[in-house]
Design a protein around this motif. Structure first.
Motif, PDB file in Angstrom:
ATOM      1  N   LEU A   7       0.827  -1.209   0.000  1.00 45.04           N
ATOM      2  CA  LEU A   7       0.000   0.000   0.000  1.00 45.04           C
ATOM      3  C   LEU A   7       0.858   1.255   0.000  1.00 45.04           C
ATOM      4  O   LEU A   7       0.531   2.247  -0.659  1.00 45.04           O
ATOM      5  N   ASP A   8       1.972   1.225   0.750  1.00 45.12           N
ATOM      6  CA  ASP A   8       2.810   2.414   0.895  1.00 45.12           C
ATOM      7  C   ASP A   8       3.493   2.788  -0.410  1.00 45.12           C
ATOM      8  O   ASP A   8       3.755   3.971  -0.653  1.00 45.12           O
ATOM      9  N   LEU A  54       2.157   2.455  -3.445  1.00 51.68           N
ATOM     10  CA  LEU A  54       1.161   3.121  -4.288  1.00 51.68           C
ATOM     11  C   LEU A  54       0.714   4.452  -3.708  1.00 51.68           C
ATOM     12  O   LEU A  54       0.475   5.411  -4.439  1.00 51.68           O
ATOM     13  N   ALA A  55       0.573   4.518  -2.392  1.00 51.95           N
ATOM     14  CA  ALA A  55       0.049   5.734  -1.784  1.00 51.95           C
ATOM     15  C   ALA A  55       1.084   6.841  -1.673  1.00 51.95           C
ATOM     16  O   ALA A  55       0.764   8.020  -1.859  1.00 51.95           O
ATOM     17  N   SER A 111       6.631   7.331   2.921  1.00 55.26           N
ATOM     18  CA  SER A 111       5.463   7.183   3.789  1.00 55.26           C
ATOM     19  C   SER A 111       5.680   7.848   5.145  1.00 55.26           C
ATOM     20  O   SER A 111       4.719   8.265   5.793  1.00 55.26           O
ATOM     21  N   ARG A 153      -5.124   7.313  -4.213  1.00 56.96           N
ATOM     22  CA  ARG A 153      -4.035   6.657  -4.951  1.00 56.96           C
ATOM     23  C   ARG A 153      -4.110   5.135  -4.856  1.00 56.96           C
ATOM     24  O   ARG A 153      -3.451   4.436  -5.632  1.00 56.96           O
ATOM     25  N   LEU A 154      -4.878   4.631  -3.899  1.00 62.29           N
ATOM     26  CA  LEU A 154      -5.031   3.178  -3.757  1.00 62.29           C
ATOM     27  C   LEU A 154      -6.168   2.624  -4.613  1.00 62.29           C
ATOM     28  O   LEU A 154      -6.340   1.409  -4.698  1.00 62.29           O
ATOM     29  N   LEU A 192      -5.969  -0.453  -7.064  1.00 65.22           N
ATOM     30  CA  LEU A 192      -5.992  -1.821  -6.555  1.00 65.22           C
ATOM     31  C   LEU A 192      -7.371  -2.444  -6.723  1.00 65.22           C
ATOM     32  O   LEU A 192      -7.505  -3.579  -7.209  1.00 65.22           O
ATOM     33  N   LEU A 223      -2.484  -7.663   0.352  1.00 65.25           N
ATOM     34  CA  LEU A 223      -1.973  -6.314   0.554  1.00 65.25           C
ATOM     35  C   LEU A 223      -1.375  -6.151   1.941  1.00 65.25           C
ATOM     36  O   LEU A 223      -1.843  -6.775   2.901  1.00 65.25           O
ATOM     37  N   GLY A 249       0.174  -2.881   4.579  1.00 61.91           N
ATOM     38  CA  GLY A 249       0.493  -1.491   4.858  1.00 61.91           C
ATOM     39  C   GLY A 249       1.363  -1.414   6.094  1.00 61.91           C
ATOM     40  O   GLY A 249       1.343  -2.314   6.940  1.00 61.91           O
ATOM     41  N   LEU A 279      -9.265   1.813   5.746  1.00 67.29           N
ATOM     42  CA  LEU A 279      -9.325   0.600   4.926  1.00 67.29           C
ATOM     43  C   LEU A 279      -9.993  -0.555   5.661  1.00 67.29           C
ATOM     44  O   LEU A 279      -9.920  -1.704   5.209  1.00 67.29           O
ATOM     45  N   TRP A 329     -12.022  -3.088   3.665  1.00 64.27           N
ATOM     46  CA  TRP A 329     -11.426  -3.836   2.554  1.00 64.27           C
ATOM     47  C   TRP A 329     -11.328  -5.334   2.811  1.00 64.27           C
ATOM     48  O   TRP A 329     -11.619  -6.125   1.910  1.00 64.27           O
TER      49      TRP A 329
END
Length: 411
Positions: free
Chosen positions: A76-77, A79-80, A87, A100-101, A104, A117, A119, A139, A142
């Motif tokens: 996650l970090d 992409l974000a 991060s 930004r996530l 996914l 995933l 994070g 999240l 999710w």
């Protein structure tokens, strides 16, 4: 981005990313990027990751949406924020990080693949701790989505760090670690249900509060096994793999344990004797007695969770691939050597960023033989221009080459 436009990236995805499992690493440091060289997964082009500058997020998202697969292991970090370093300190509103996530879930809808995933709950000195915590809390829904697994790992928890408490408050699994998380989830993707017996050098080690984690070692081990979806069994339960946990107490005793175990089972050895360095005494015994090449895997490069996860993942992934297992052992020995010899040598001689002359440390590489092959250090680079990590190009040459043997390829 350098050398690869978005259109070229799209074409790359259509043409090459047909592997059943995709891997989007946390960053391009060796522990995270390493699986991209294992020939098991499809990864973004290396150019997408730009060292400490962070990943090109537009290119990373484009690669993802152009790459079908049955499963995706993703940070996650990355992409974000662009990676672990970013991060911690990148000023970005939580809602923008969440946006930004979105690729996914778009990938999940487009290709129907499973999402695995992870994070990172930041360490104590991160300036964006509250923002990252808000993103992870947002999240919460999710893991309830079909085909989505999500976990949180906490990064470098010194004494009284809030990270373990914050991680445990999240409504999904959490454990210590970070740089090994991608490897562990790849094991979950490829070999769920691996039967693992855990053996400690001494039973008291299981209750030790280990550095950078803040919880008893036994809980860290259980967390790593759960991340991998591995099944813990006894030695009588016919394990596929034994995870041997060495705490640095007595290398001679550990070797006696290993001799008995290795006659019956594949053994993954996690050396937790020191942070970011292994026990040279144990390694001397392993090499001198010819045990090191017989291990299923070995890890000593990081924190306890790093080493446990790396040893477990590589031991499980390459149980039935002798050549790949040997390559991983050569890489693990390089990481051990770098912590014991290479890093101290470079740090005492050169400022950072490291100059090209720092590669002269390669002249100190020792003679290493693994199962009849000599391991040569054929190239060395510093992906982040610092001494903490180094990336090796290793080559194997058959010692019986003059009698008709063939050299193994460099990797």
């Amino acid at each position: 981005m350098r050398g690869l436009g978005l259109w070229g990236l799209f074409l790359w995805g259509l043409g090459l990313a047909q592997a059943s499992i995709l891997y989007l690493p946390l960053d391009d440091r060796p522990p995270n990027w390493g699986p991209c060289a294992w020939e098991r997964v499809a990864c973004p082009p290396r150019e997408v990751y730009r060292g400490p500058e962070g990943a090109d997020l537009a290119a990373l998202g484009a690669w993802l949406l152009a790459s079908p697969g049955e499963k995706l292991v993703a940070s996650l970090d990355a992409l974000a924020y662009g990676g672990l370093l970013q991060s911690r300190h990148l000023a970005l509103p939580a809602e923008d990080a969440l946006a930004r996530l979105a690729p996914l879930l778009a990938w999940r809808v487009r290709y129907g693949g499973e999402l695995l995933l992870f994070g990172v709950v930041p360490r104590w000195d991160a300036t964006q701790r509250q923002r990252n915590r808000a993103v992870l809390e947002a999240l919460a829904s999710w893991p309830g989505l079909p085909g989505v697994y999500l976990e949180a790992v906490w990064d470098d928890a010194l004494r009284n760090s809030p990270a373990p408490r914050e991680a445990k408050a999240l409504p999904y699994p959490s454990r210590p670690g970070a740089d090994e998380a991608g490897q562990v989830l790849l094991l979950r993707a490829f070999r769920p249900g691996l039967k693992v017996a855990v053996v400690y050098e001494e039973e008291a080690l299981a209750e030790r509060i280990t550095p950078y984690e803040g919880i008893p070692l036994r809980d860290t081990v259980r967390g790593v096994l759960q991340s991998a979806l591995a099944m813990e069994v006894s030695l009588e339960g016919r394990p596929d793999l034994v995870l041997y946990v060495y705490g640095g107490g007595n290398p001679r005793r550990a070797v006696r344990h290993l001799l008995g175990l290795m006659s019956r089972f594949p053994v993954a050895l996690a050396d937790l004797s020191r942070v970011n360095r292994g026990d040279p005494g144990l390694m001397a015994y392993l090499l001198g007695l010819g045990l090191y090449p017989r291990l299923a895997s070995y890890a000593s490069w990081g924190t306890p969770a790093n080493n446990l996860g790396s040893a477990l993942a590589q031991g499980g992934l390459f149980l039935k691939d002798p050549e790949a297992r040997l390559r991983r052992l050569a890489e693990a020995y390089f990481a051990h050597w770098w912590g014991e010899v290479g890093r101290p040598w470079a740090r005492t001689r050169f400022p950072e960023p490291l100059p090209p002359e720092a590669r002269g440390v390669a002249a100190l590489w020792p003679y290493l033989e693994l199962e009849g092959y000599r391991v040569d250090l054929e190239g060395l680079r510093f992906p982040w221009d610092r001494s903490f990590e180094a990336e090796a190009r290793l080559g194997l040459t058959a010692l019986a080459l003059e009698f008709g043997g063939r050299a193994r390829p460099t990797w």
